[in-house]
Structure formats: C-alpha cells, structure tokens
Design a protein around this motif. Sequence first.
Motif, PDB file in Angstrom:
ATOM      1  N   GLU A  49       0.840  -1.201   0.000  1.00 38.02           N
ATOM      2  CA  GLU A  49       0.000   0.000   0.000  1.00 38.02           C
ATOM      3  C   GLU A  49       0.873   1.249   0.000  1.00 38.02           C
ATOM      4  O   GLU A  49       1.837   1.344   0.773  1.00 38.02           O
ATOM      5  CB  GLU A  49      -0.916   0.012   1.222  1.00 38.02           C
ATOM      6  N   GLU A 171      -3.518  -7.850  -8.483  1.00 33.69           N
ATOM      7  CA  GLU A 171      -4.257  -6.730  -9.054  1.00 33.69           C
ATOM      8  C   GLU A 171      -4.102  -5.517  -8.155  1.00 33.69           C
ATOM      9  O   GLU A 171      -4.002  -5.634  -6.934  1.00 33.69           O
ATOM     10  CB  GLU A 171      -5.738  -7.070  -9.196  1.00 33.69           C
ATOM     11  N   THR A 172      -4.080  -4.351  -8.772  1.00 34.76           N
ATOM     12  CA  THR A 172      -3.942  -3.101  -8.041  1.00 34.76           C
ATOM     13  C   THR A 172      -5.274  -2.376  -7.974  1.00 34.76           C
ATOM     14  O   THR A 172      -6.002  -2.313  -8.961  1.00 34.76           O
ATOM     15  CB  THR A 172      -2.904  -2.191  -8.722  1.00 34.76           C
ATOM     16  N   GLU A 173      -5.577  -1.840  -6.803  1.00 29.44           N
ATOM     17  CA  GLU A 173      -6.771  -1.011  -6.646  1.00 29.44           C
ATOM     18  C   GLU A 173      -6.349   0.415  -6.290  1.00 29.44           C
ATOM     19  O   GLU A 173      -5.247   0.637  -5.774  1.00 29.44           O
ATOM     20  CB  GLU A 173      -7.698  -1.582  -5.577  1.00 29.44           C
ATOM     21  N   SER A 175      -7.727   4.366  -4.705  1.00 31.09           N
ATOM     22  CA  SER A 175      -8.728   5.076  -3.922  1.00 31.09           C
ATOM     23  C   SER A 175      -8.184   6.455  -3.561  1.00 31.09           C
ATOM     24  O   SER A 175      -6.986   6.729  -3.759  1.00 31.09           O
ATOM     25  CB  SER A 175      -9.064   4.298  -2.641  1.00 31.09           C
ATOM     26  N   LYS A 193      -4.920  -5.551  -4.248  1.00 30.17           N
ATOM     27  CA  LYS A 193      -6.306  -5.995  -4.050  1.00 30.17           C
ATOM     28  C   LYS A 193      -6.367  -7.231  -3.158  1.00 30.17           C
ATOM     29  O   LYS A 193      -5.604  -8.178  -3.333  1.00 30.17           O
ATOM     30  CB  LYS A 193      -6.950  -6.300  -5.408  1.00 30.17           C
ATOM     31  N   ASN A 194      -7.254  -7.181  -2.189  1.00 27.70           N
ATOM     32  CA  ASN A 194      -7.534  -8.294  -1.269  1.00 27.70           C
ATOM     33  C   ASN A 194      -6.381  -8.642  -0.334  1.00 27.70           C
ATOM     34  O   ASN A 194      -6.429  -9.693   0.341  1.00 27.70           O
ATOM     35  CB  ASN A 194      -7.944  -9.559  -2.037  1.00 27.70           C
ATOM     36  N   SER A 195      -5.379  -7.798  -0.227  1.00 27.56           N
ATOM     37  CA  SER A 195      -4.278  -8.082   0.700  1.00 27.56           C
ATOM     38  C   SER A 195      -4.736  -7.813   2.132  1.00 27.56           C
ATOM     39  O   SER A 195      -5.224  -6.723   2.430  1.00 27.56           O
ATOM     40  CB  SER A 195      -3.058  -7.210   0.405  1.00 27.56           C
TER      41      SER A 195
END
Length: 200
Positions: A49, A171-173, A175, A193-195
């Motif tokens: 992150e 995958e990258t998210e 925000s 994603k989902n980490s």
Amino acid sequence: MDLEEILAATHLPTRAFFSRPSAVVAKDLLGATLLHRTAQEALAGTIVEVEAYLGEGDPAAHSSAGRTHRTRAIFGPPGHAYVYRIYGMHRCLNVVAEPDGVPGCVLVRAVEPVCGISAMKSRRNARRRVDIASGPGKLTAAMGIGMELYGADLLKGPLTIRPPNGPRRFETETSPRVGITKARDLELRFFVKNSPYVSR
C-alpha cells in the motif's frame, strides 16, 4: 524468506526508476521489497500500500509550502528517503520521486512482513502477522526505521527498495488518500487488491 532468497528474487533498480512522476513510481512500488539491513538482522516486507504526493500544486504534500529544512530531501535527488514524525512520536517513510529539484514523493503505508518476522513482532508487540506493519507508523516501528534514515540513499542501504525479478502477480486497486484534510478527492492511494496486510 531469508535474506539470500530475497536478494535472489529481487534487484536494485536504477536511479531512473525513481526519477518519474510520483503516481507512476507509487504503482511500481507495489510488490517491491522494502529491506532494512542492520548490524543485528535483516528486516523486510513486501510493499502492499502506498500514496503518491505530487509536490507543487498538491496542497496535501509537505512540499507545497516550498523548500524548508524539513522538506529539503523531497526537492533533492530521487531514490532517497524522506522520513518525518507525526503526532510527535510515529515516523513515516516516503520515497523521493520525480527528477532532481522537482518535489514529489510516495508514502509507504503498509508492507507484508517476509523476513525478520519474529523481530518485527517483538518491536511492535504484535500477536498477529497482519498487525505488524499494516500502517505507516506500524511499519517504521517494526522495521526500525527512524529519523536517522532521513535522506538515506535507497540504492545503497542500509535501507533499500528492491523490485521483483519476475512479473507482479496481483491486481492493483486505487482510492483517495486517507488521513488528510486537503485534496481528499485525488485518487492517489494504490494498494494490492484483497491483501490482508493493507492498513485498516
């Protein structure tokens, strides 16, 4: 993982890796290994992150007020550490991006511990692995990153950032950034994603 496995699976980037727009560097830091080698131990985590800060024109960036003693590292060569205190006791680690003289940096918000986990747990008094470094203040405490590393060259150590040798398999998210009051609408926070190791 042990230190030898980390070194075999990653590489030191060139200065040019950091000499790019902050948001681009931020995305490419995901999946890289943050490694702190001390005289006693090696502590490492996979970056999951980050947040980009754009410098001039970004009111949430420390450098938006210009060059000061505190922010001088942000205006210097890319690939160096900008470490600062928050709330008088916690430290935050930023990676200086952009070409030399252009302000910009990336806040490392969370890592997944991969080496020296017992030592990091002890430093944080954490019971669960997911709680060790799931926040900017947590990860610096766990990895022993203090103000003495302000301005440290991340290509030379003892603190380095090492991208993986192979392709990224996640995958990258995106925000808006969190914990700020200015420019809150800019989507400059990037995370895996989902980490479960991302900050809460």
